[in-house]
Design an enzyme around this catalytic site. Structure first.
Site, PDB file in Angstrom:
ATOM      1  N   THR A 108       0.796  -0.976   0.116  1.00  0.00           N
ATOM      2  CA  THR A 108      -0.038   0.200   0.008  1.00  0.00           C
ATOM      3  C   THR A 108       0.824   1.211   0.059  1.00  0.00           C
ATOM      4  OG1 THR A 108      -0.069   0.225   2.704  1.00  0.00           O
ATOM      5  CG2 THR A 108      -1.842  -1.315   1.361  1.00  0.00           C
ATOM      6  N   ASP A 200      18.158   2.204  -1.066  1.00  0.00           N
ATOM      7  CA  ASP A 200      17.658   2.143   0.161  1.00  0.00           C
ATOM      8  C   ASP A 200      18.392   2.539   1.525  1.00  0.00           C
ATOM      9  OD1 ASP A 200      17.139   0.702   2.697  1.00  0.00           O
ATOM     10  OD2 ASP A 200      15.404  -0.022   1.637  1.00  0.00           O
TER      11      ASP A 200
END
Length: 209
Positions: A108, A200
């Site tokens: 999400t 990241d």
């Protein structure tokens, strides 16, 4: 809308370029993130109030300036924000440190809180929220909302890189919180990563990927 401050100091920009480089290993990455955080904190704290203070030098008396007003709190967003803490503490060693754990759901892209531990007097402090990346903005907005629920009224957000999407969301949800960044990148990709970004930040800090 909250102000966005891009810190363009030559040393910040030079070190940021090395941080972006995929060949930079975890140790150098950690050291550089700490160094850039210290340099950025210098700018983030530029408006801290001062008052007159008399001191006696080896030659005579004079009136200098000392900090007054609110003390500082530093709140890294776990886990990548941890890489920025020591740089800020080197500049402001008396700051207290809280931690907010928020991760982004991979499906999400929404923030999920899993940890929050703050100084008991956090509402009396000027708080700097730390996260290397302002990507979707969800984690930053959630962390700031947690602080406001604890009656914190003076908040700044500091990151190395920001995406336009993250800036837009944070400005919309927290227009009173100024944003400090070393660069505004092009956009987010379909996975919510900043382009061109630096990958990241948590994985590169801790060597987990």
């Amino acid at each position: 809308m909250s102000a966005v401050h891009v810190i363009s100091h030559p040393l910040v920009q030079h070190k940021l370029t090395i941080i972006r480089d995929k060949s930079t290993g975890p140790k150098d990455f950690r050291d550089l993130v700490e160094e850039v955080s210290l340099l950025m904190a210098y700018e983030v704290t530029r408006d801290m109030p001062l008052e007159d203070h008399e001191v006696e030098t080896p030659i005579g008396k004079t009136v200098g300036k000392v900090l007054t007003g609110r003390q500082v709190g530093v709140v890294p967003i776990l886990r990548a924000g941890l890489g920025m803490v020591n740089g800020v503490l080197k500049l402001i060693p008396a700051a207290k440190v809280g931690h907010v754990g928020v991760y982004r759901d991979p499906d999400t892209l929404k923030p999920v809180e899993y940890y929050c531990k703050l100084p008991v007097d956090v509402e009396e402090r000027q708080v700097i929220v730390l996260d290397p990346m302002l990507a979707t903005g969800g984690s930053a907005a959630a962390a700031i909302e947690y602080l406001k629920e604890k009656n914190v009224t003076s908040i700044k957000f500091m990151c190395l890189l920001a995406a336009p999407e993250g800036i837009e969301l944070l400005q919309r949800e927290h227009p009173d919180v100024p944003i400090f960044t070393a660069a505004i990148d092009e956009r987010l990709n379909e996975h919510g990563y900043i382009i061109p970004g630096l990958g990241d930040a948590g994985d590169r800090l801790f060597g987990t990927k």
